[in-house]
Design a protein around this motif. Sequence first.
Motif, short mmCIF file in Angstrom:
data_model
loop_
_atom_site.label_atom_id
_atom_site.label_comp_id
_atom_site.label_asym_id
_atom_site.label_seq_id
_atom_site.Cartn_x
_atom_site.Cartn_y
_atom_site.Cartn_z
N TYR A 15 81.27 63.47 -0.40
CA TYR A 15 80.92 64.43 -1.43
C TYR A 15 80.03 63.81 -2.51
O TYR A 15 80.25 62.68 -2.95
CB TYR A 15 82.17 65.02 -2.07
CG TYR A 15 82.93 65.93 -1.14
CD1 TYR A 15 82.63 67.29 -1.08
CD2 TYR A 15 83.91 65.43 -0.29
CE1 TYR A 15 83.30 68.12 -0.20
CE2 TYR A 15 84.58 66.26 0.59
CZ TYR A 15 84.27 67.60 0.63
OH TYR A 15 84.93 68.42 1.51
N SER A 17 78.25 64.83 -6.34
CA SER A 17 78.48 65.78 -7.42
C SER A 17 77.34 65.75 -8.43
O SER A 17 76.61 64.75 -8.56
CB SER A 17 79.80 65.49 -8.14
OG SER A 17 79.79 64.20 -8.71
N SER A 200 86.35 65.21 -5.98
CA SER A 200 86.37 64.97 -4.55
C SER A 200 87.46 65.88 -3.99
O SER A 200 88.65 65.59 -4.15
CB SER A 200 86.68 63.50 -4.22
OG SER A 200 86.68 63.28 -2.83
N SER A 210 82.44 72.71 -0.43
CA SER A 210 81.93 72.47 -1.78
C SER A 210 82.97 72.88 -2.81
O SER A 210 83.92 73.60 -2.51
CB SER A 210 80.62 73.23 -2.02
OG SER A 210 80.79 74.61 -1.76
N TRP A 240 79.47 68.80 -3.38
CA TRP A 240 79.24 69.35 -2.05
C TRP A 240 79.30 68.25 -1.00
O TRP A 240 79.06 67.08 -1.28
CB TRP A 240 77.90 70.07 -1.99
CG TRP A 240 76.69 69.17 -2.10
CD1 TRP A 240 75.95 68.66 -1.07
CD2 TRP A 240 76.09 68.68 -3.30
NE1 TRP A 240 74.93 67.88 -1.55
CE2 TRP A 240 74.99 67.88 -2.92
CE3 TRP A 240 76.37 68.84 -4.67
CZ2 TRP A 240 74.17 67.23 -3.85
CZ3 TRP A 240 75.56 68.19 -5.58
CH2 TRP A 240 74.48 67.40 -5.18
N ASP A 241 79.63 68.65 0.20
CA ASP A 241 79.69 67.74 1.33
C ASP A 241 78.26 67.45 1.80
O ASP A 241 77.57 68.35 2.30
CB ASP A 241 80.51 68.38 2.46
CG ASP A 241 80.83 67.40 3.58
OD1 ASP A 241 80.05 66.46 3.80
OD2 ASP A 241 81.87 67.59 4.25
#
Length: 281
Positions: A15, A17, A200, A210, A240-241
Amino acid sequence: MVALWLMRPPQSDPYVSCSVSVRVGTLEEYLRKVNTDPKQVRISIYHVVAAAIARVYRDFPAARSSVVAGRIWRHDHVGVLMPVSLLESETTRTGEVGMMFLERAEQLSLRALAEQTRQSVASEKSGVSSHPFVRALLPIVERVPAALVHRMLDALAFAVGLPLVGPALHRRLPVTVFVTNPGSHFRAPEGMLVQGGAFSPPTGLVAVGSLLGMSAIQDMAIVEKDRIIARAMLPLVYAWDHRLFDGVMASQVLLRLSEILQDPESEFGPTAEAQGAPITP
């Protein structure tokens, strides 16, 4: 005990951010206008943020994805998962947080979304989860010793990673985005600003692509037409991933989200009853 299991550190974290702050003076005026009737459910900024990200994801197929059992799973609709605080409620539940899930959130009007969350919150605070999957799991979790619960969750998490089991479980709880407001009740004292943070998402049981977190509205100094002006701003954190989409698409998501938050009436209508368009295949 479930939180301890969910928050165990993974071997790697995919992830990424980003923190932004959005001007919301127009949004505050809009909420005052749509909340004049005391007989109707009250719409909050939390509702607007959840509805806005659902409308944004309607137009970004990659953002409507999750990694399920090692494969990218594309959602046909937007499912929004939102936490419910149980600290101040007279519930028989042993935990501090409940969960509510909004299916096909991109099609809900803002007022319908607020009404659905009101019903879900009432259900969670009464001690009965609003989602059948969680409702079936909670009695076991609350009655079994912590060590055994962790082993059961380990087994369930292993099953979620299997190609046959993972998609089947994900269909029961098709989460697209997790929307939370951890800082919405935090009021920074004079001389202090909440600038952002990092998240996370716990993905041991639910594949979350997300997460969108919001803090409390606060006055910040921004530049408008070469002038420094204090405006009401809403700090947001978007995670988001990175296996699903990159920073370019994440920036497009945030820009579109900002447009809706700064002009909510264009998206939700003057009475907050405009329904969202369906997702086209």
